[in-house]
Motif scaffolding. Structure first.
Motif, PDB file in Angstrom:
ATOM      1  N   PRO A  69     105.813   6.998   8.401  1.00  0.00           N
ATOM      2  CA  PRO A  69     105.338   5.711   8.650  1.00  0.00           C
ATOM      3  C   PRO A  69     104.113   5.664   9.436  1.00  0.00           C
ATOM      4  O   PRO A  69     103.176   4.887   9.264  1.00  0.00           O
ATOM      5  CB  PRO A  69     106.512   4.909   9.095  1.00  0.00           C
ATOM      6  N   LEU A  70     104.023   6.525  10.434  1.00  0.00           N
ATOM      7  CA  LEU A  70     103.036   6.341  11.461  1.00  0.00           C
ATOM      8  C   LEU A  70     101.709   6.801  10.623  1.00  0.00           C
ATOM      9  O   LEU A  70     100.547   6.618  10.763  1.00  0.00           O
ATOM     10  CB  LEU A  70     103.294   7.233  12.758  1.00  0.00           C
ATOM     11  N   ARG A  71     101.725   7.989   9.880  1.00  0.00           N
ATOM     12  CA  ARG A  71     100.675   8.681   9.312  1.00  0.00           C
ATOM     13  C   ARG A  71     100.081   7.591   8.195  1.00  0.00           C
ATOM     14  O   ARG A  71      98.884   7.287   7.928  1.00  0.00           O
ATOM     15  CB  ARG A  71     101.091   9.900   8.655  1.00  0.00           C
ATOM     16  N   GLU A  72     100.949   6.861   7.512  1.00  0.00           N
ATOM     17  CA  GLU A  72     100.826   5.939   6.364  1.00  0.00           C
ATOM     18  C   GLU A  72     100.013   4.879   7.122  1.00  0.00           C
ATOM     19  O   GLU A  72      99.035   4.487   6.487  1.00  0.00           O
ATOM     20  CB  GLU A  72     101.918   5.364   5.822  1.00  0.00           C
ATOM     21  N   ALA A  73     100.413   4.359   8.214  1.00  0.00           N
ATOM     22  CA  ALA A  73      99.664   3.157   8.830  1.00  0.00           C
ATOM     23  C   ALA A  73      98.421   3.556   9.468  1.00  0.00           C
ATOM     24  O   ALA A  73      97.456   2.856   9.296  1.00  0.00           O
ATOM     25  CB  ALA A  73     100.597   2.690  10.090  1.00  0.00           C
ATOM     26  N   ALA A  74      98.281   4.816  10.022  1.00  0.00           N
ATOM     27  CA  ALA A  74      96.876   5.378  10.386  1.00  0.00           C
ATOM     28  C   ALA A  74      95.967   5.485   9.219  1.00  0.00           C
ATOM     29  O   ALA A  74      94.793   5.149   9.301  1.00  0.00           O
ATOM     30  CB  ALA A  74      97.008   6.615  11.132  1.00  0.00           C
ATOM     31  N   ARG A  75      96.406   6.072   8.016  1.00  0.00           N
ATOM     32  CA  ARG A  75      95.484   6.046   6.930  1.00  0.00           C
ATOM     33  C   ARG A  75      95.013   4.639   6.491  1.00  0.00           C
ATOM     34  O   ARG A  75      93.858   4.427   6.168  1.00  0.00           O
ATOM     35  CB  ARG A  75      96.158   6.828   5.599  1.00  0.00           C
ATOM     36  N   ALA A  76      96.086   3.458   6.531  1.00  0.00           N
ATOM     37  CA  ALA A  76      95.714   2.404   6.181  1.00  0.00           C
ATOM     38  C   ALA A  76      94.527   1.536   7.023  1.00  0.00           C
ATOM     39  O   ALA A  76      93.713   1.108   6.906  1.00  0.00           O
ATOM     40  CB  ALA A  76      96.890   1.384   6.020  1.00  0.00           C
TER      41      ALA A  76
END
Length: 625
Positions: A69-76
């Motif tokens: 979830p942290l990586r996905e939020a960073a990409r967003a």
């Protein structure tokens, strides 16, 4: 029906309600591990991140945000990797994932060991709210040590009540907690970015005054044995039996550091390897955005793990090409940090040469004579004509203005990748050898051959790139060596050339609780920029694998047992080596290693196959203190 409560009836009811409210546990803070940085170059950041992430998830005192979830939020949010903890991105990540505490980790050297610092940060303000650290004997983190470190950090958070340590996880003495009200500023983002250059900004990570002595002393004692199964039958070196003592002394005050490391070695089989050297001896001054270091230094450039063509500042002992030793160089270094950019300047006043396996003499037939097992071949002399050959040792340039050396390097984070550009001008640490041949009138006629060596000016341009995708780390390096013979017209001078490396490493695990597998693969290629690549002895030392594959596979069976296989193979498949070995750690301070170095191939000229007789059994033991 009406309920009637008289005065005395209210008292036990109120006591019951108050007890229930007091017994309600506080809500555990929701945390996210936003940054892990290794300034030593000896650890895997992905492995540290994985171990700490699992420790946060196991802790009953935290609600940990998962890595995905942290990586996905960073990409967003278009937050580049490595910059999630910066004020530009951290508040947005906290809002999107609803965490109220960010955690960062920093691994640095400390004396003969290592220190891992955990810092809890308030996302909105970026201010540190808690700090804990652990001193480690090696750059690896055990699961139980990670649990204790996370527990220590949790106790210092102001929103948590102190919890006594359980019997199953007692608090060790190696973990120290920061005071609830820090007495010094918290580590800044400048320190994290500057760590990419190897600048030690550890004074930015405050610790209790009693936790860090003004003077630290450490060291190591080691013994090593090489055994060559094939004896050459002459005066060549038959093995290695050495004892070695290394000492480190480090003194620190506010904003200043003095450091010295000394090496004493006695090799009973090969006296040429005896050393009584000052490896490093420097002083350093540090500010918030700058650092100055001067003295005898060891530097490390390059992003790759197996081969670093961009690491050109230090002289190297290449008398054993498969066990090179870096040596310190006299230099001054200035480092300055401007936002996301780090700029370094170097000045090297004293030219120094590599130590090479060169022939000690040349026989009448042109054959090279030396005790080193890495010297072979002969001088191409006319047959039937007697020759007298004189070899003069290469002369290292003196320390004067005309021979000054220096360089600059720019380090930045671009689109989530660590990028480094450098340029260095040096007196070539490799000699340029010349042969002068004069006829001698007879009778009988003969030849007088004189071989001399000089060190000429060399310019080097470097590029390093590193990018991390979870447990996968991708790297690339390139170095262009611009010699004096730009147009490839002098047969004795090295023609300009370039070396490139691309590859990466991936870590699997941990599995079976504390096992892991780490795989490294790198491709290297050399290209002449003018003329051709030399294939003589000096050319092979400049480019040990001109074009081929380098690999290493390391399996850690728990914190103390490690199996490893390293090797290289030329593009044609006719020149290579393999080096399997096992390492066992005793008492967290003593390491025992056993391995076999196998040289193979059918190539007549190369770095490994022509020296198949140098395959050897290796054993060593090292204790640090």
């Amino acid at each position: 029906m009406r309920w009637m409560c008289r005065g005395r009836t209210w008292l036990p009811l109120l006591m019951l309600v108050a007890t229930a409210v007091a017994a309600q546990p506080r809500v555990s803070p929701r945390v996210a591990l936003v940054r892990v940085k290794d300034t030593t170059g000896l650890a895997s950041e992905s492995a540290l991140r994985s171990t700490l992430q699992r420790a946060l998830e196991r802790s009953s005192q935290f609600q940990a945000v998962g890595g995905r979830p942290l990586r996905e939020a960073a990409r967003a949010l278009h937050a580049p990797a490595g910059r999630w903890a910066e004020p530009e991105y951290l508040p947005g990540l906290a809002t999107r994932l609803s965490f109220d505490t960010a955690v960062t980790a920093l691994l640095t050297r400390r004396g003969a060991g290592f220190r891992l610092v955990l810092r809890a940060v308030e996302p909105a303000s970026g201010q540190g709210v808690a700090l804990a650290f652990a001193d480690l004997g090696k750059p690896r983190l055990r699961a139980e040590a990670a649990d204790r470190l996370v527990q220590a950090l949790a106790r210092k958070l102001p929103t948590l009540s102190a919890a006594p340590p359980t019997a199953s996880a007692p608090e060790p003495t190696l973990v120290a907690d920061a005071p609830s009200a820090p007495e010094a500023p918290a580590p800044s983002d400048d320190a994290w970015a500057a760590a990419m250059s190897g600048v030690d900004f550890t004074q930015d990570a405050p610790e209790p005054a009693t936790a860090q002595p003004a003077v630290e002393v450490g060291g190591r004692v080691s013994v090593e044995h090489f055994s060559y199964p094939e004896h050459l039958g002459d005066d060549r070196v038959a093995g290695r039996d050495l004892a070695e003592l290394g000492l480190q002394v480090r003194g620190t005050t506010a904003g200043a550091t003095i450091h010295g490391s000394f090496l004493m070695r006695r090799d009973f089989a090969d006296p040429s390897r005896d050393r009584f050297d000052v490896e490093e001896a420097y002083f350093e001054l540090k500010g918030t955005r700058w650092a100055f270091r001067a003295g005898r230094l060891l530097t490390s450039w390059g992003a790759a793990s197996l081969y670093n063509p961009t690491d050109v500042l230090d002289p190297v002992d290449l008398r054993d090409p498969l066990a090179p030793e870096k040596r310190g160089a006299w230099m001054a270094r200035v480092s300055a940090f401007f936002g996301p950019v780090l700029l370094e300047g170097y000045f090297l006043p004293v030219p120094e040469a590599h130590l090479l396996p060169l022939p000690e003499a040349i026989g009448p037939d042109g054959a090279f004579v030396a005790r080193s097992r890495w010297v072979r071949g002969r001088l191409p002399l006319p047959e039937g004509i007697p020759a007298h050959v004189t070899v003069t040792a290469p002369r290292v340039p003196s320390a004067r203005v005309a021979h000054s050396q220096g360089g600059v390097r720019l380090v930045a984070s671009v689109l989530g990748a660590d990028l480094s550009l450098g340029f260095v001008t040096l007196m070539d640490r490799m000699p340029t050898l010349r042969a002068d041949i004069l006829p001698v009138p007879g009778p009988p006629p003969g030849l007088e051959v004189t071989i001399t060596g000089t060190h000429e000016r060399l310019h080097v341009a470097t590029l390093d790139v590193e990018y991390t995708l979870g447990k996968l780390r991708l790297v690339a390096e390139a170095a262009a060596f611009l010699t004096r013979d730009r147009r490839a017209q002098d047969p004795f001078r090295e023609d300009p050339y370039a070396i490139g490396v691309v590859g990466g490493d991936y870590q699997v695990g941990p599995f079976f609780q504390d096992h892991s597998l780490h795989v490294f693969l790198e491709l290297t290629h050399s290209q002449a920029l003018a003329g051709r690549l030399s294939d003589d002895a000096l050319g092979r030392l400049r480019r040990p694998v001109p074009s081929g594959l380098l690999a290493r596979v390391a399996y850690e069976a728990g914190p103390d047992l490690r199996f490893e296989v390293a090797g290289a193979l030329s593009r044609k498949g006719d020149d290579g080596f393999a080096n399997p070995r096992v390492e066992y750690v005793l008492f967290d301070r003593v390491k025992a290693r056993l391995g076999y170095l196998w040289l193979f191939g059918s190539a007549e000229e190369g770095s490994f196959a022509p020296f198949r007789h140098n395959s050897r059994l290796e054993a060593s033991m090292e204790a640090s203190f």
